[in-house]
Design an enzyme around this catalytic site. Structure first.
Site, PDB file in Angstrom:
ATOM      1  N   GLY A  13       1.313  -1.414   0.500  1.00 40.12           N
ATOM      2  CA  GLY A  13       0.312   0.151   0.005  1.00 40.12           C
ATOM      3  C   GLY A  13       0.529   1.133  -0.132  1.00 40.12           C
ATOM      4  CB  SER A 127       2.399  -9.564 -10.770  1.00 39.81           C
ATOM      5  OG  SER A 127       3.530 -10.266 -10.271  1.00 39.81           O
ATOM      6  CE  LYS A 181       0.202 -11.672  -7.948  1.00 42.19           C
ATOM      7  NZ  LYS A 181       0.415 -11.764  -7.121  1.00 42.19           N
ATOM      8  CG  HIS A 184       2.290 -13.361 -11.750  1.00 43.70           C
ATOM      9  ND1 HIS A 184       2.727 -13.706 -10.724  1.00 43.70           N
ATOM     10  CD2 HIS A 184       3.269 -12.894 -12.844  1.00 43.70           C
ATOM     11  CE1 HIS A 184       3.672 -12.718 -10.663  1.00 43.70           C
ATOM     12  NE2 HIS A 184       3.883 -12.257 -11.965  1.00 43.70           N
ATOM     13  CG  ASN A 185       1.194 -15.293  -7.178  1.00 43.88           C
ATOM     14  OD1 ASN A 185       2.098 -14.324  -8.481  1.00 43.88           O
ATOM     15  ND2 ASN A 185       1.199 -14.559  -6.039  1.00 43.88           N
ATOM     16  CD  GLU A 188       6.051 -15.660  -8.020  1.00 41.56           C
ATOM     17  OE1 GLU A 188       5.662 -14.867  -8.135  1.00 41.56           O
ATOM     18  OE2 GLU A 188       6.195 -15.461  -6.499  1.00 41.56           O
ATOM     19  NE  ARG A 444     -11.963 -44.785 -12.737  1.00 46.34           N
ATOM     20  CZ  ARG A 444     -12.826 -43.420 -13.434  1.00 46.34           C
ATOM     21  NH1 ARG A 444     -13.161 -43.529 -14.588  1.00 46.34           N
ATOM     22  NH2 ARG A 444     -13.928 -43.482 -12.904  1.00 46.34           N
TER      23      ARG A 444
HETATM   24  P1  NAP Z   1       1.273  -5.646   5.147  1.00 47.55           P
HETATM   25  O1  NAP Z   1       2.871  -4.961   4.534  1.00 47.55           O
HETATM   26  O2  NAP Z   1       1.417  -7.051   5.745  1.00 47.55           O
HETATM   27  O3  NAP Z   1       0.214  -4.913   5.372  1.00 47.55           O
HETATM   28  C1  NAP Z   1      -0.914  -5.530   5.615  1.00 47.55           C
HETATM   29  C2  NAP Z   1      -1.705  -4.205   5.872  1.00 47.55           C
HETATM   30  O4  NAP Z   1      -3.631  -5.078   5.825  1.00 47.55           O
HETATM   31  C3  NAP Z   1      -1.711  -3.940   6.640  1.00 47.55           C
HETATM   32  O5  NAP Z   1      -2.360  -2.061   6.578  1.00 47.55           O
HETATM   33  C4  NAP Z   1      -2.487  -3.386   7.703  1.00 47.55           C
HETATM   34  O6  NAP Z   1      -3.106  -2.726   8.769  1.00 47.55           O
HETATM   35  C5  NAP Z   1      -3.713  -3.949   6.670  1.00 47.55           C
HETATM   36  N1  NAP Z   1      -4.442  -5.456   7.465  1.00 47.55           N
HETATM   37  C6  NAP Z   1      -4.194  -5.935   8.186  1.00 47.55           C
HETATM   38  N2  NAP Z   1      -5.740  -6.514   8.835  1.00 47.55           N
HETATM   39  C7  NAP Z   1      -6.490  -6.075   8.511  1.00 47.55           C
HETATM   40  C8  NAP Z   1      -7.586  -5.323   9.376  1.00 47.55           C
HETATM   41  N3  NAP Z   1      -8.836  -6.679   9.852  1.00 47.55           N
HETATM   42  N4  NAP Z   1      -9.287  -4.722   8.478  1.00 47.55           N
HETATM   43  C9  NAP Z   1      -7.707  -3.605   7.773  1.00 47.55           C
HETATM   44  N5  NAP Z   1      -7.162  -3.570   7.455  1.00 47.55           N
HETATM   45  C10 NAP Z   1      -6.215  -4.218   7.911  1.00 47.55           C
HETATM   46  O7  NAP Z   1       0.999  -6.588   3.157  1.00 47.55           O
HETATM   47  P2  NAP Z   1       1.448  -6.016   1.830  1.00 47.55           P
HETATM   48  O8  NAP Z   1       2.534  -7.343   1.889  1.00 47.55           O
HETATM   49  O9  NAP Z   1       1.311  -4.675   2.073  1.00 47.55           O
HETATM   50  O10 NAP Z   1       0.063  -6.816   0.870  1.00 47.55           O
HETATM   51  C11 NAP Z   1      -0.961  -6.371   1.261  1.00 47.55           C
HETATM   52  C12 NAP Z   1      -1.758  -7.305   0.467  1.00 47.55           C
HETATM   53  O11 NAP Z   1      -1.663  -6.810  -1.454  1.00 47.55           O
HETATM   54  C13 NAP Z   1      -1.535  -8.659   0.991  1.00 47.55           C
HETATM   55  O12 NAP Z   1      -3.556  -9.583   0.294  1.00 47.55           O
HETATM   56  C14 NAP Z   1      -0.322 -10.181   0.079  1.00 47.55           C
HETATM   57  O13 NAP Z   1      -1.727 -10.776  -0.113  1.00 47.55           O
HETATM   58  C15 NAP Z   1      -0.766  -9.052  -1.553  1.00 47.55           C
HETATM   59  N6  NAP Z   1       0.676  -8.586  -2.135  1.00 47.55           N
HETATM   60  C16 NAP Z   1       1.194  -8.861  -1.431  1.00 47.55           C
HETATM   61  C17 NAP Z   1       2.441  -8.519  -2.768  1.00 47.55           C
HETATM   62  C18 NAP Z   1       4.290  -8.636  -1.402  1.00 47.55           C
HETATM   63  O14 NAP Z   1       5.151  -8.483  -2.449  1.00 47.55           O
HETATM   64  N7  NAP Z   1       4.371  -7.856  -0.221  1.00 47.55           N
HETATM   65  C19 NAP Z   1       2.164  -8.752  -3.803  1.00 47.55           C
HETATM   66  C20 NAP Z   1       1.259  -8.516  -4.631  1.00 47.55           C
HETATM   67  C21 NAP Z   1       0.026  -8.593  -3.964  1.00 47.55           C
HETATM   68  P3  NAP Z   1      -2.177  -2.474   9.813  1.00 47.55           P
HETATM   69  O15 NAP Z   1      -1.197  -1.484   9.790  1.00 47.55           O
HETATM   70  O16 NAP Z   1      -3.049  -1.722  10.507  1.00 47.55           O
HETATM   71  O17 NAP Z   1      -1.688  -3.599  10.423  1.00 47.55           O
END
Ligand code: NAP
Length: 466
Positions: A13, A127, A181, A184-185, A188, A444
């Protein structure tokens, strides 16, 4: 001024918000833990137009109608909970995008649920990890055209760019974005497994050091194998622990994690009845790696009779390169077939060639091979099974001796090569008119009266075999 609301300031984010800000998009942000939002605005936002809110009501009110809100939060219940909190604040015509790694079936349910409330919903595959999010990810949105057009210019502006355009397109209807997506994974996983097997052979049979193997990967990255995963492997292998002469790769425990998307791809392939053995075996290999203690125990009880290596180092490396191309190619063939199966089953209307185009930049599986695969698809004129193209068959047949040598060598030296074996067996099976499935049908029918079809007559048959 274009604008977007983003909820979730985790790794993805935060970086997406900065990327949006760089493109002149005004962003309102909200995070469940408020301190993270304050820290982000204070420490990371530099000149971008980003406004932080600690109340969801104010966050939503800050957005112009129709509101466009991107969720970058943990997949699963968190998404349902957030949708529940947003719903009373939204109006008909507003749009929610979920950029997390959400299971496509959850997305399909949410699309339907929100449609009933007049809210647009896009399952957005993202991704490229942290780096991609910051500098240009590959974006795979799925949903209605109406919803997509609300954010098309924003998504195109932040996506990675290649000589084939921005790496973003509406991949299809409904949950198509998250499905694509997911696959894609899955691809990967298969590419990573294939690379790891090449490394293992170079390490254990050729006795090359990590830095020597790194040079091989760097060299491969200059040619047909050019891809993000080959590039990072070259970098990983020469990385030494800070202040020591020890290669980091040798210090990492050999237990590979798997968070779900690879498994979901394998499950989906099974559900759809599409063969994707190289994708599913890559998940198996990671699962197996977890049994370290058992492997340690058993490895001491297995006597190996190593043969003398009959080939020179250069010849083995050449064969490994060609074999890896064979594995990569088959991984894409299988993945695209799964997407095609899903598109038919769920009515996604995915354009495979467009999917390949948006995988060319920003994402983890970006590879030079994608251009060749697109060229093949364009020539196939509606036929989607890549193997039916003469070009594809020639490409694979040109490499068949190499992969036969590599799998033989691996067996001689007791090295598991799941991805190489399955890619070859997938190819052999697809090239074979007569498989022994006739005997399986007979078995079978013998024990379960499952019936069978005959090659010489129409109809369904059952025999009392005894
Ligand atoms: P992260 O760093 O662990 O951050 C998780 C986020 O989700 C935080 O902002 C957290 O808020 C929020 N959250 C968790 N529980 C929540 C709830 N109940 N209500 C509202 N917000 C909540 O994860 P990330 O790596 O940014 O990934 C975010 C999403 O993108 C995931 O679905 C992940 O699978 C996907 N993604 C990740 C990657 C990667 O390479 N990391 C790539 C593609 C897609 P708090 O700060 O308050 O805990």
């Amino acid at each position: 001024m274009k604008e977007l609301g983003v909820i979730g300031l985790g790794v993805m984010g935060r970086n997406l918000v900065l990327n949006l800000g760089d493109k002149g998009i005004r962003v309102s942000v909200y995070n469940k833990t408020k301190e993270k939002m304050y820290d982000f605005i204070k420490d990371e936002v530099k000149g971008q137009s980003v406004l932080g809110f600690d109340s969801l009501e104010e966050f939503v009110s800050s957005l112009e109608r129709p509101r466009k809100i991107l969720l970058m939060i943990k997949a699963g219940e968190a998404v349902d909970s957030m949708i529940g909190q947003l719903l009373p604040l939204l109006e008909k015509g507003d749009l929610i995008l979920d950029g997390g790694n959400t299971h496509f079936k959850d997305t399909a349910g949410r699309v339907d649920f929100l449609k009933g409330k007049g809210i647009h919903y896009i399952g957005l595959g993202v991704s490229g990890g942290e780096e991609g999010a910051r500098n240009g990810p590959s974006l795979m949105p799925g949903g209605s055209k109406e919803a997509y057009f609300l954010v098309e210019d924003i998504l195109l502006s932040i996506a990675a760019k290649t000589d084939s355009g921005p790496c973003c397109t509406l991949v299809g209807e409904g949950a198509a974005g998250h499905f694509v997506k997911m696959v894609h994974n899955g691809i990967e996983y298969a590419m990573m497994e294939g690379i790891a097997e090449s490394y293992d052979i170079m390490r254990k049979i050729l006795k090359l050091s990590p830095v020597e193997i790194s040079e091989v990967f760097e060299n491969w990255n200059e040619g047909e194998l050019n891809s993000y995963l080959i590039e990072i492997t070259g970098k990983i292998l020469k990385y030494k622990e800070k202040g020591t002469e020890r290669f980091m790769v040798d210090l990492i425990l050999d237990k590979a994690g798997q968070k779900g998307t690879g498994k979901w791809t394998a499950e989906s392939a099974f559900d759809l009845g599409i063969p994707a053995p190289t994708l599913s075996t890559a998940v198996e290999a990671r699962v197996l790696s977890f049994f370290k203690e058992e492997r340690q125990f058993l490895s001491k009880r297995f006597n190996r009779n190593y043969p003398k290596l009959e080939y020179g180092k250069d010849e083995v490396i050449r064969n490994l390169r060609e074999s890896l191309l064979f594995v990569f190619f088959n991984a894409f063939v299988q993945g695209l077939w799964v997407i095609q199966g899903a598109s038919k089953e769920y009515g996604y209307q995915v354009q495979l060639s467009e999917v390949l185009r948006i995988w060319k930049g920003g994402c983890i599986i970006r590879a030079q091979l994608l251009d060749f695969l697109r060229e093949i698809l364009q020539e196939l004129d509606g036929e989607k099974l890549i193997l039916k193209s003469d070009k594809a068959l020639k490409y694979l047949m040109d490499r068949i001796e190499a992969i036969k040598e590599v799998t033989r060598l691996a067996k001689d030296f007791y090295i598991p090569v799941f991805a190489h074996n399955t890619a070859l067996d997938f190819f052999f099976s697809m090239m074979e008119e007569n498989l022994p499935a006739n005997l399986i049908q007979a078995q079978r029918d013998f024990f379960g009266a499952h019936t069978f079809q005959r090659v010489d007559r129409e109809g369904t048959f059952h025999i009392n075999w005894e």
